[in-house]
Design an enzyme around this catalytic site. Structure first.
Site, PDB file in Angstrom:
ATOM      1  N   ASP A  13       5.040   3.127   8.052  1.00  0.00           N
ATOM      2  CA  ASP A  13       4.557   1.765   7.894  1.00  0.00           C
ATOM      3  C   ASP A  13       4.983   0.978   9.132  1.00  0.00           C
ATOM      4  OD1 ASP A  13       3.552  -0.582   6.638  1.00  0.00           O
ATOM      5  OD2 ASP A  13       5.578  -1.077   5.985  1.00  0.00           O
ATOM      6  N   LYS A  14       4.396  -0.187   9.333  1.00  0.00           N
ATOM      7  CA  LYS A  14       4.782  -1.013  10.482  1.00  0.00           C
ATOM      8  C   LYS A  14       5.742  -2.127  10.079  1.00  0.00           C
ATOM      9  CE  LYS A  14       2.304  -4.354  12.195  1.00  0.00           C
ATOM     10  NZ  LYS A  14       3.313  -5.441  12.261  1.00  0.00           N
ATOM     11  N   GLU A  43       5.936 -15.975   3.397  1.00  0.00           N
ATOM     12  CA  GLU A  43       5.928 -17.234   2.663  1.00  0.00           C
ATOM     13  C   GLU A  43       7.106 -18.103   3.070  1.00  0.00           C
ATOM     14  OE1 GLU A  43       5.732 -16.445  -1.518  1.00  0.00           O
ATOM     15  OE2 GLU A  43       3.545 -16.396  -1.490  1.00  0.00           O
ATOM     16  N   LYS A 102      -4.935 -19.257   1.259  1.00  0.00           N
ATOM     17  CA  LYS A 102      -4.482 -18.607   2.494  1.00  0.00           C
ATOM     18  C   LYS A 102      -4.764 -17.117   2.374  1.00  0.00           C
ATOM     19  CE  LYS A 102       0.277 -17.530   1.147  1.00  0.00           C
ATOM     20  NZ  LYS A 102       1.691 -17.738   1.422  1.00  0.00           N
ATOM     21  N   THR A 155      -0.845   0.820   8.683  1.00  0.00           N
ATOM     22  CA  THR A 155      -0.487  -0.572   8.442  1.00  0.00           C
ATOM     23  C   THR A 155      -1.673  -1.353   7.900  1.00  0.00           C
ATOM     24  OG1 THR A 155       0.319  -2.601   9.499  1.00  0.00           O
ATOM     25  CG2 THR A 155      -1.008  -1.126  10.853  1.00  0.00           C
ATOM     26  N   GLY A 156      -1.370  -2.414   7.212  1.00  0.00           N
ATOM     27  CA  GLY A 156      -2.413  -3.306   6.714  1.00  0.00           C
ATOM     28  C   GLY A 156      -2.743  -4.424   7.673  1.00  0.00           C
ATOM     29  N   ARG A 197      -5.523  -2.003   8.754  1.00  0.00           N
ATOM     30  CA  ARG A 197      -6.243  -2.573   7.607  1.00  0.00           C
ATOM     31  C   ARG A 197      -6.399  -1.550   6.477  1.00  0.00           C
ATOM     32  NH1 ARG A 197      -5.778  -7.971   7.981  1.00  0.00           N
ATOM     33  NH2 ARG A 197      -6.975  -8.927   9.667  1.00  0.00           N
ATOM     34  N   LYS A 200      -3.234   4.990   2.460  1.00  0.00           N
ATOM     35  CA  LYS A 200      -2.057   5.600   3.080  1.00  0.00           C
ATOM     36  C   LYS A 200      -1.732   6.931   2.415  1.00  0.00           C
ATOM     37  CE  LYS A 200       0.303   1.304   4.474  1.00  0.00           C
ATOM     38  NZ  LYS A 200       1.565   0.540   4.375  1.00  0.00           N
ATOM     39  N   ASP A 244       9.080   0.665   3.675  1.00  0.00           N
ATOM     40  CA  ASP A 244      10.108  -0.205   3.095  1.00  0.00           C
ATOM     41  C   ASP A 244       9.628  -1.014   1.904  1.00  0.00           C
ATOM     42  OD1 ASP A 244      10.005  -3.449   4.521  1.00  0.00           O
ATOM     43  OD2 ASP A 244       8.428  -1.953   4.643  1.00  0.00           O
TER      44      ASP A 244
END
Length: 1306
Positions: A413-414, A657, A723, A845-846, A941, A947, A967
Site C-alpha cells: 500500500d502507499k 479529516e 467532499k 493505492t487508491g 485508483r 488489491k 496499514d
C-alpha cells in the site's frame, strides 16, 4: 426442575436451531417474563452470554487430544507400528519398548496442549465473572450481576470506562444529546473516539430511563462478523418501524468513554456477538518448505517400503537356499514351521518395525522448536524496535518464518505504508484561485531539519512558554533566528513524541494561514450582504462540518502515551491568532502587522503542548438556548468561562479529516462541538453558528465521497456539503455561483482541475469540496425515501447508497485542497535494497495516478531512466490493443541478441478501471506476462477487492512467493491473499495488524526482516531438514546392511534402548541448535549485499537435487560405518552386541562431525551442545552397560562399552571410519568453494576481513552488480489500433519516456 421427556428435548433443540438460522430475529423484552423458567422465556432459543474457548474438558481431555494429534499422519504411522510390534510373528523388539518413542512425543504434545487450554479456561472464567448491571423488574433497578448472566432481551447498563458485555442496541445515554462515545481498540485497534446515538422514542427516558416502558419488538438480522454493518428496526405497538444501524449498536468489547452511563437492549450475546464471531484464533498457514517436506516424507516412505521389500525377498531366498532346517528356527507349539513365502511376508512387516526410524518421529516437534527459537530472535531484534511507539515485531503466524526468505513479489500500500500517514495541509484552491501557503511551506521545511540525539535528550526538560509566532524583518538578528530554528527543531521532537490524540501532532495540527486568503476572508466577513452566501466562507464551513471528527475537551482526554507531565501550557501560533481574532472581532486588525514583513525571512518557534496523564470524569457545560451560543455537550468539563479553541481536542477517524479541521481552525473557523443533531462552528468574528445535522452520507469505496446535510442557522436553508475525490465530484457539478461571479471567473471547474493536477504531480493528496442548497420540497421527498431505506432489512446498503446518490447531484464547486503525506524514513533505501535482492515491488493505492507516480519517483520505485507505460483505457478493445502492442515490443527487446544479460528498465502504471479489464479471464495472462517483464508496477485508483485480486492472480499465474504489506482496513483482503501478510501498526488502527502474519511499525524494518531474518530462517530450517533426513537414513541403514549378514532375520546388533536414546537424546539437540543459531553470513553482509537474498528464491537451497545427494551421502556413510568395522572384526569371536557398540559410536561421531562441517558460525553455545551431546552419549551408555543387565532380554549389554574402551582397536576404528566416511563430503565442500564459490561463500570470506576493508569490498561488489548491464530501453511507437486511439510517447524528462493511452475522451 421438572422432568422432560427426551422427545420434548429433541423437539426444543430443533426449534432452537430453526430460530437461530432464520435470517431475521424477533426479540422481545425479558422483563414481563422475569422469574419464569427458561423454556417459557421469549428469547430462550438464543445462547447466553457465557463464553467457552477451551477445546477440552477434564474427563474427555485424553481421547479428544489423541484424536486431534492423530490428524497428523506421522503419529498414526508410528502408533500403528507400535501396535504391529505386539503381533508375535512380526515383532522385532519387546512390545512395551516399541511404544516408548511415540508415547514420549504424544505426552509432550498433550502437556503443551493442556497448559494452553488451562490458560484459556482461566481467561474464560475471569471474563464470564466480570461484573455488570442488569435491570430487574422485581428490584425496580439495575442490579449487579456477572457477564455470564446476561441474556438476549435484557437491559444492561454500562458506565464510563467499562467494557460492553454484549452487543447492545443503544436506548438511553446520560448525554442530553443522545450520544455515547466508545473506543473500539479491543476490536479493531483504533483508539480514536467514535459516536453512537441512541434510538429515540421507543421508551420513556425523561426524567429517568424506564426499561419497563419498552413494549416494542426488535427485529434484527442473523448474527454475522461484519463490524461495520448492522440491520435492525424496532416495531412499535402501533406497527410503526424505526430503523437502526451500526451507529446505534454498542459492540461487545468496546469501552464507553466520556459518557456517564448508557443503557442498551441485548440483541446478541456470547458466541453470537460480532466480537466473538471475529475471534478466529491464530492463523494457520503452511509454508512452502513444509509442503516440500511432506513430499520428501513420502519419498522416505517409498524408500522404507523398498528396503523392507528387499528384506522380505532376501529372507525368502535365504530360507529356500537352506539345505535343511537349522536349529535356531524354532517351530510353533504344533511343531509346524511357516513356509519361506509366508515367512518372507511376515518379515516385510518386521522390517518396517525395525527400520521405522527412517521416518523421523521427532522431526515435526524439532521444526516447531526451531521456529519458536527463530521467532524469539526476530521479536527481540533491537533494530526492529520502534522507539517512537515503543513497539517491536509481532509474529502471529508461527509456522511460516522460513517463507520470509523466499519472497519474490512484494505488494505494498502507499498511504501509511510508504508514507507517514501524517497529513499536513499544504495548499488549496477556492473558486478557481490557488493559494500556495508559502509561509506554511517554510515552516514544514524547517521541520525537515535532522534532529540529533543530544537535542532529543535536552528537549525532554521543561522549557518556559513561548508566545506567538512572528514574521521577522530583514533587520532581525541572525543569532535570534538560529535560536528560533533550534527551538523549532526541539519542538518537532516533543510534538511528535508527546501527541496525545490521534493525528494531532504539531506537524499535523499547525497551519500558518496564507496572507492573501486571510485578506479575502476578512473582506467576506466585513461584507454583510454576501456573508451568508460567500463561497470562501462556505469553503471553510465545509472543511469544518463535512467530517466525522469528534470534539472533546483537552482536559477530558484519555491517556494514550505516557510522557513528561507539565504544569504549564504554552501557546501555539493558532492560539495567538485566535486570541487576536477574539480581541479584534474580525481579521482586519491583523493585517497591518504583516504587510511589511517579507516571507523569505519568516521563522517559526513554539513549544509543544503536553496533557496530563489522568482521565477526568466527563461532565457537562450548559449553554443558553440562543443559536449563536454553545449548545450542551456531554464531553465538556465544567467551566465558568466560555469555551476557547485552546482546550479543544479533535478525535478523527482518519488523518485527512484531522488535517482539514485544523486548517479550518487556522483561518478562524473552529469546530467547537459535534453531536448527532448539531455541529457548532465558531466563525473568525467570534460568532458561534449551530448547524442542525439532518443526515450524514458516510464515505464508501463506491461513491468515493461523503456528505453532510445541515440546516443553516441564519438562512434556514437545507445545505449539503460534500467532499470527495476529484473524479467522483467533477462529474456531479452544476453551475457554480455564476450569478455572483464575473465572466473571467466562470470557468472555475477547469481552473480547479488544473490546480488538482498540479497538486497531484507534487505528490499531494487531493479532495474537492462542494455545496448544494436543497429546496424544502426536495428535502421532504428525499427524507421519506431515506427513512424507508434506513428501516429496510433486505438490500439495506444498496438502498441507502441509492438515496445518497440521489441527493448528490448538481453540486456547486467550492474548491479543492492539497494535503501532503510524507515518506517514511529510509523508504527509498529499503526499496532499492529489496530490488537488488531480486524482489519485485508493486504498489497498489487508491490515490490519483499523478500522486502515486510522484511518490513512486520520490521513493525510487520509479527511476529517471525508466520507460513508464501508463495504461488508462476507456474500453476493453483499447485495453486489448494496448496490451498486445506493448507486449510485442517488450518481447522483441528480450529476444534481440544484443540485449543478452541486460535489464529492462520498464515500469507499468495502470488505473483501477483499466486493471479491471486487464484482469478479466481473456486478458489476464497477457497482463501478467507484461507485468512480470516490468521492473515495477504501480496500480492506482484501486479498491480493496482489486488489491486482493491482483495478489491472487500473480501468485497463482506465476507460482511465486508473494508478500503483501499495508496499514489500514482496506489492505486486509490483500494481506490475507498473499503467502505472507505484514501489517504496519500506523495511524489507521490495527485492522491490518490483526489480519497479518507479522506486524512491524515502519516500512524500513522490512529490509532487515526479509534480507537478514528471512534469509537466516530459510537457510537454517532448510539445512536442518536435509540434515535430519540424512541422520535418520545414515543410522537406520546400519540395521539394513546387517540384514545381509543375518539372513534377513530382522535382528539388530544394537541394543534397542540405545537405539531409542540415540534419536531422542544423543542426536536431537544439535540439529535444533543448528536450526536456531547457525549464521551462514553476518547481518552486516546480508544488508550490505542484498543480492545474497536471491539464494532462497525459487527452488532455494532445499531442492530435489540436494535432498537426494544427502540421501546418497547417507547411504555411503552407512556403508563405510558398517563394513570397515565388519572387516576389522571378521573371523573374531566377538558377540553381536560387542560388534554393534562400535558401530553405534562410530555412527554417532560421524553424524555429529557431519553437522560440524555444515555449521557456518561457531559460538559458545555450539561448543557446549556438541561436547555435551558427546558426554551424554558416553555417560548414558556406560551407565546402561553397567546397570541394565536384563533390560532387554535375551540380550545382555553388561559392560560392553567398558570393555570396548579398553581396546585400542575401538579408538582406531572410530578415527579411521569417521575420516573415511566424511572425506567425500569434506572434499566436495573444499573443491566447490575453491573452484566455483557461490556468492554466500564469497560473502563469508569478506566477513573475515576487518570492518573497513569489508565495507569497501561490499561497495565494490554492489557497484559492480549495480551496473548489471542496465541499458536504457526505448520502445518504438506501437502501431495505433485505430485512428481514434493513438499511442503517444510522452517524455517525463530528458531520460524518461511514457507511453500514454488515454481513452477518457471516448
Amino acid at each position: 426442575m421438572t422432568w422432560r421427556s427426551p422427545l420434548a428435548l429433541v423437539r426444543d433443540a430443533l426449534r432452537g436451531q430453526r430460530a437461530r438460522e432464520k435470517d431475521l430475529r424477533n426479540l422481545a423484552s425479558n422483563l414481563p417474563y422475569e422469574g419464569l423458567e427458561k423454556a417459557k422465556q421469549p428469547n430462550c432459543y438464543f445462547p447466553g452470554n457465557a463464553i467457552k474457548t477451551t477445546k477440552y474438558t477434564l474427563l474427555l481431555f485424553i481421547p479428544m487430544n489423541l484424536f486431534e494429534q492423530f490428524h497428523r499422519l506421522a503419529n498414526i504411522y508410528f502408533v500403528g507400528l507400535a501396535i504391529l510390534n505386539f503381533v508375535p510373528v512380526v515383532s522385532a523388539f519387546q512390545p512395551g519398548v516399541a511404544l516408548i518413542p511415540i508415547c514420549v512425543i504424544l505426552s509432550l504434545t498433550a502437556l503443551k496442549d493442556a497448559l494452553e487450554d488451562f490458560r484459556r479456561y482461566q481467561s474464560d472464567r475471569k471474563l464470564n465473572n466480570t461484573p455488570c448491571f442488569i435491570y430487574s423488574r422485581k428490584e425496580q433497578q439495575f442490579i449487579k450481576r456477572h457477564w455470564k448472566d446476561v441474556r438476549v432481551g435484557d437491559f444492561v447498563k454500562v458506565v464510563c470506562n467499562e467494557i460492553v458485555p454484549a452487543d447492545l442496541l443503544l436506548l438511553h445515554t446520560s448525554d442530553p444529546n443522545g450520544v455515547c462515545h466508545i473506543e473500539t481498540s479491543n476490536l479493531d485497534g483504533e483508539t480514536n473516539l467514535k459516536q453512537r446515538k441512541m434510538m429515540s422514542g421507543v421508551c420513556i427516558s425523561d426524567p429517568e430511563f424506564e426499561p419497563e416502558s419498552f413494549n416494542s419488538a426488535v427485529v434484527c438480522e442473523k448474527p454475522n462478523n461484519n463490524l461495520n454493518h448492522f440491520k435492525c428496526y424496532v416495531e412499535k405497538p402501533n406497527k410503526e418501524k424505526v430503523g437502526a444501524g451500526i451507529e446505534s449498536l454498542l459492540l461487545r468489547g468496546c469501552t464507553v468513554r466520556n459518557t456517564d452511563h448508557a443503557v442498551g437492549f441485548v440483541v446478541y450475546a456470547g458466541h453470537e456477538t460480532k466480537a466473538m464471531l471475529n475471534n478466529k484464533g491464530p492463523r494457520y498457514k503452511r509454508s512452502k518448505l513444509e509442503r516440500k517436506l511432506n513430499t520428501d516424507v513420502i519419498f522416505c516412505v517409498i524408500l522404507l517400503f523398498t528396503m523392507c521389500l528387499i528384506g522380505a525377498l532376501g529372507h525368502f531366498l535365504w530360507l529356500q537356499a537352506l539345505p535343511g532346517v537349522p536349529p535356531y528356527l524354532v517351530p510353533d507349539g504344533n511343531g509346524h514351521l511357516d513356509s519361506p513365502s509366508l515367512s518372507g511376508f511376515y518379515m516385510f512387516f518386521t522390517m518396517i518395525i525395525l527400520l521405522q526410524i527412517l521416518i523421523p518421529i521427532s522431526l515435526y516437534v524439532s521444526i516447531e522448536l526451531v521456529r519458536i527459537g527463530q521467532i524469539f530472535f526476530i521479536t527481540n531484534d533491537i533494530d526492529l524496535h520502534d522507539e517512537g511507539t515503543d513497539s517491536r515485531v509481532q509474529c502471529k503466524a508461527l509456522n511460516i518464518t522460513e517463507d520470509l526468505g523466499q519472497i519474490e513479489y512484494i505488494f505494498s500500500d502507499k498511504t501509511g505504508t510508504l508514507t507517514e500517514n501524517k497529513m499536513v495541509f499544504r495548499r488549496c484552491s477556492i473558486m478557481g484561485t490557488e493559494y500556495a501557503h508559502k509561509e506554511n511551506a517554510i515552516r514544514l521545511a524547517v521541520l525537515d531539519v535532522p534532529v540529533s540525539e543530544e537535542e532529543v535528550i535536552l528537549n525532554q526538560q521543561p522549557r518556559p512558554p513561548r508566545i506567538g509566532w512572528s514574521l521577522d524583518t530583514e533587520d532581525s538578528n541572525p543569532e535570534d533566528k538560529w535560536h528560533h530554528h533550534d527551538n523549532r527543531r526541539k519542538s518537532k521532537v516533543t510534538g511528535n513524541a508527546q501527541s496525545d490524540a490521534a493525528f494531532s501532532s504539531l506537524l499535523e495540527a499547525e497551519v500558518i494561514p496564507d496572507r492573501k486568503l486571510l485578506q479575502q476572508i476578512s473582506r467576506a466577513e466585513s461584507s454583510s450582504s454576501s456573508r451568508n452566501i460567500d463561497p470562501y466562507l462556505d469553503f471553510f464551513l465545509g472543511l469544518a462540518i463535512c467530517n466525522t471528527v469528534v470534539v472533546s475537551m483537552a482536559t477530558a482526554r484519555r491517556q494514550r502515551v505516557s510522557g513528561f507531565s507539565r504544569s504549564d501550557q504554552t501557546s501555539s501560533p493558532l492560539d495567538t491568532l485566535s486570541s487576536l481574532v477574539k480581541k479584534s472581532g474580525s481579521l482586519q486588525h491583523i493585517f497591518p502587522s504583516w504587510q511589511h514583513k517579507p516571507k523569505k525571512n519568516r521563522t517559526i518557534s513554539e513549544d509543544s503542548v503536553e496533557e496530563e496523564d489522568h482521565v477526568k470524569p466527563p461532565v457537562k457545560i450548559e449553554g443558553s438556548g440562543d443559536t449563536n451560543k454553545l449548545r450542551t455537550c456531554s464531553l465538556h468539563t465544567p467551566s465558568q468561562s466560555a469555551m476557547t479553541p485552546d482546550n479543544l481536542s479533535y478525535e478523527a477517524e482518519s488523518p485527512d479529516e484531522a488535517a482539514l479541521v485544523y486548517a479550518a481552525k487556522a483561518y478562524g473557523f473552529t469546530l467547537l462541538a459535534r453531536t448527532p443533531e448539531c455541529v457548532t462552528v465558531r466563525l473568525p468574528s467570534g460568532e458561534d453558528l449551530v448547524f442542525e445535522v439532518l443526515d450524514t452520507l458516510t464515505f464508501d469505496y463506491n461513491r468515493k465521497r461523503m456528505s453532510v446535510l445541515v440546516r443553516h442557522p441564519i438562512t434556514k436553508e437545507y445545505v449539503l456539503y460534500t467532499k470527495g475525490a476529484d473524479h467522483a465530484i467533477m462529474e456531479l457539478l452544476g453551475t457554480p455561483y455564476t450569478e455572483y461571479l464575473s465572466g473571467k471567473q466562470k470557468n472555475i471547474a477547469a481552473n480547479t482541475q488544473h490546480h488538482l493536477d498540479c497538486y497531484a504531480k507534487e505528490g499531494l493528496r487531493t479532495l474537492c469540496f462542494t455545496k448544494k442548497v436543497v429546496s424544502d420540497k426536495a428535502y421532504e421527498s428525499w427524507s421519506v425515501n431515506r427513512q424507508r431505506a434506513l428501516a429496510a432489512i433486505d438490500n439495506r446498503e444498496e438502498l441507502v447508497m441509492d438515496t445518497a446518490v440521489q441527493l448528490e447531484t448538481d453540486l456547486s464547486l467550492l474548491g479543492a485542497t492539497g494535503i501532503e503525506d510524507r515518506l517514511q524514513e529510509s523508504v527509498p533505501e529499503t526499496i532499492m535494497a529489496l530490488r537488488e535482492a531480486g524482489i519485485q515491488v508493486w504498489v497498489l493505492t487508491g490515490d490519483k495516478t499523478e500522486t502515486a507516480v510522484n511518490i513512486g519517483y520520490a521513493c525510487r520505485l520509479l527511476e529517471e531512466e525508466d520507460l513508464v507505460i501508463n495504461m488508462s483505457c476507456g474500453n476493453k478493445f483499447a485495453c486489448t490493443s494496448m496490451l498486445d502492442c506493448t507486449l510485442e515490443e517488450v518481447r522483441r527487446y528480450s529476444e534481440d541478441p544484443r540485449n543478452v544479460d541486460t535489464t529492462q528498465n520498464i515500469s507499468l502504471v495502470i488505473d483501477g478501471r483499466t486493471l479491471t479489464m486487464a484482469l478479466s479471464s481473456d486478458l489476464q495472462k497477457r497482463f501478467v506476462d507484461l507485468a512480470k517483464r516490468c521492473r515495477t508496477v504501480l496500480c492506482c485508483r484501486v479498491t480493496p477487492l482489486q488489491k486482493s485480486r491482483v495478489v491472487t492472480v500473480v501468485r497463482e499465474q506465476l507460482n511465486v512467493m508473494t508478500l503483501a504489506v499495508g496499514d489500514g482496513a482496506n489492505d486486509v483482503s490483500m494481506i490475507q491473499a498473499a503467502n505472507v501478510g505484514i501489517g504496519i501498526s500506523g495511524q489507521e488502527g490495527m485492522q491490518a495488524v490483526m489480519a497479518s502474519d507479522f506486524a512491524i511499525s515502519r516500512f524500513k524494518h522490512l529490509k532487515k526482516l526479509l534480507l537478514v531474518h528471512g534469509h537466516w530462517c530459510y537457510t537454517r530450517l532448510a539445512n536442518m531438514l536435509i540434515y535430519f533426513f540424512y541422520k535418520n537414513v545414515a543410522y537406520v541403514n546400519l540395521l539394513f546392511w546387517h540384514q545381509f549378514l543375518c539372513g534377513f532375520s530382522g535382528s539388530a546388533m544394537i541394543d534397542y534402548w540405545l537405539m531409542i536414546f540415540f534419536n531422542l537424546f544423543f542426536t536431537s539437540v544439535p540439529p535444533i541448535m543448528f536450526g536456531i543459531m547457525d549464521k551462514d553470513v553476518s547481518a552486516e553482509m546480508l544488508l550490505g549485499v542484498p543480492e545474497l537474498y536471491r539464494t532462497g528464491q525459487g527452488a532455494g537451497e532445499y531442492t530435489f537435487t540436494t535432498f537426494w545427494i544427502s540421501m546418497l551421502d547417507a547411504f555411503y556413510q552407512s556403508l563405510v560405518c558398517f563394513f570397515i568395522p565388519y572387516l576389522a572384526y571378521r573371523d573374531s569371536d566377538i558377540d553381536v552386541f560387542t560388534f554393534g557398540t562400535p558401530l553405534n559410536t562410530i555412527s554417532f561421531f560421524t553424524i555429529l562431525l557431519h553437522l560440524s562441517i555444515e555449521i557456518k558460525a561457531w559460538t559458545v553455545v555450539h561448543w557446549v551442545i556438541m561436547l555435551g551431546s558427546v558426554a551424554l552419549y558416553f555417560i548414558v551408555t556406560l551407565a546402561y552397560s553397567a546397570i541394565c543387565v536384563t533390560c532387554n532380554p535375551p540380550s545382555n549389554p553388561y559392560w560392553i562399552l567398558q570393555r570396548q574402551m579398553a581396546d585400542p582397536m575401538f579408538y582406531l576404528l572410530c578415527i579411521i571410519t569417521t575420516v573415511v566416511a566424511l572425506l567425500p563430503r569434506y572434499m566436495f565442500h573444499v573443491l566447490r568453494n575453491s573452484i566455483a564459490p557461490s556468492p554466500l561463500v564469497k560473502a563469508r570470506h569478506l566477513d573475515r576481513l576487518d570492518p573497513s576493508t569489508r565495507d569497501q569490498c561490499m561497495k565494490e561488489w554492489r557497484s559492480f552488480r549495480g551496473i548489471a548491464h542496465v541499458r536504457p530501453f526505448r520502445l518504438s511507437t506501437p502501431p495505433s489500433p485505430t485512428l481514434e486511439t493513438p499511442v503517444d510517447i510522452h517524455p517525463h524528462s530528458s531520460a524518461t519516456s511514457d507511453i500514454m493511452w488515454d481513452e477518457r475522451h471516448h
